[in-house]
Design a protein around this motif. Sequence first.
Motif, PDB file in Angstrom:
ATOM      1  N   UNK A   9       0.822  -1.203   0.000  1.00 34.58           N
ATOM      2  CA  UNK A   9       0.000   0.000   0.000  1.00 34.58           C
ATOM      3  C   UNK A   9       0.856   1.252   0.000  1.00 34.58           C
ATOM      4  N   UNK A  10       0.203   2.392  -0.168  1.00 32.43           N
ATOM      5  CA  UNK A  10       0.915   3.654  -0.159  1.00 32.43           C
ATOM      6  C   UNK A  10       0.089   4.770  -0.735  1.00 32.43           C
ATOM      7  N   UNK A  11       0.770   5.867  -1.029  1.00 28.64           N
ATOM      8  CA  UNK A  11       0.132   7.048  -1.604  1.00 28.64           C
ATOM      9  C   UNK A  11       0.420   7.094  -3.101  1.00 28.64           C
ATOM     10  N   UNK A  12      -0.629   7.268  -3.894  1.00 24.55           N
ATOM     11  CA  UNK A  12      -0.481   7.305  -5.346  1.00 24.55           C
ATOM     12  C   UNK A  12      -1.432   8.353  -5.905  1.00 24.55           C
ATOM     13  N   UNK A  13      -1.050   8.950  -7.015  1.00 22.91           N
ATOM     14  CA  UNK A  13      -1.929   9.925  -7.650  1.00 22.91           C
ATOM     15  C   UNK A  13      -3.023   9.228  -8.445  1.00 22.91           C
ATOM     16  N   UNK A  14      -4.114   9.907  -8.618  1.00 22.56           N
ATOM     17  CA  UNK A  14      -5.206   9.369  -9.432  1.00 22.56           C
ATOM     18  C   UNK A  14      -4.690   9.014 -10.821  1.00 22.56           C
ATOM     19  N   UNK A  15      -5.122   7.869 -11.306  1.00 23.21           N
ATOM     20  CA  UNK A  15      -4.661   7.358 -12.592  1.00 23.21           C
ATOM     21  C   UNK A  15      -3.467   6.439 -12.486  1.00 23.21           C
ATOM     22  N   UNK A  16      -2.861   6.388 -11.310  1.00 23.36           N
ATOM     23  CA  UNK A  16      -1.697   5.558 -11.101  1.00 23.36           C
ATOM     24  C   UNK A  16      -2.041   4.117 -10.792  1.00 23.36           C
ATOM     25  N   UNK A  17      -0.994   3.346 -10.471  1.00 23.44           N
ATOM     26  CA  UNK A  17      -1.149   1.918 -10.222  1.00 23.44           C
ATOM     27  C   UNK A  17      -0.428   1.513  -8.944  1.00 23.44           C
ATOM     28  N   UNK A  18      -0.900   0.457  -8.353  1.00 23.35           N
ATOM     29  CA  UNK A  18      -0.250  -0.171  -7.210  1.00 23.35           C
ATOM     30  C   UNK A  18      -0.441  -1.670  -7.312  1.00 23.35           C
ATOM     31  N   UNK A  19       0.489  -2.409  -6.722  1.00 23.90           N
ATOM     32  CA  UNK A  19       0.316  -3.847  -6.596  1.00 23.90           C
ATOM     33  C   UNK A  19       0.400  -4.206  -5.115  1.00 23.90           C
ATOM     34  N   UNK A  20      -0.685  -4.742  -4.610  1.00 22.42           N
ATOM     35  CA  UNK A  20      -0.712  -5.234  -3.243  1.00 22.42           C
ATOM     36  C   UNK A  20      -0.324  -6.704  -3.218  1.00 22.42           C
TER      37      UNK A  20
END
Length: 120
Positions: A9-20
């Motif tokens: 988890x973390x902080x990301x801007x709208x439109x971005x991606x993350x992998x949990x």
Amino acid sequence: QVQLVESGGGLVQAGGSLRLSCAASGRAVSSYGMGWFRQAPGKEREFVAAINWSGDSTYYTDSQKGRFTISRDNAKNTVYLHMNVLKPEDTAVYYCAAKPGWGFGGYDYWGQGTQVTVSS
């Protein structure tokens, strides 16, 4: 007993991606169905996605379909949630869960959660 530990988890801007990631340990964990849930501030916990023990069946809610992908690597006892085109409304604590069988409810084991914050 099954132990689950989420990360990514973390902080990301709208439109971005993350992998949990969800690392699982315990007896026969590779035979369990796995799910991801989330809980936003002031809201009830909601189902996000599920995957069966072999990884060949998945289920999503309509709001995540096409943006989120659940997968698993049984050799690593790890389940993933790939999240793309993130929106501020995706901000929540994300939890993974495990159960015999699979589906969108009735999970027996839960992780501690990982915070995802999407800024606009």
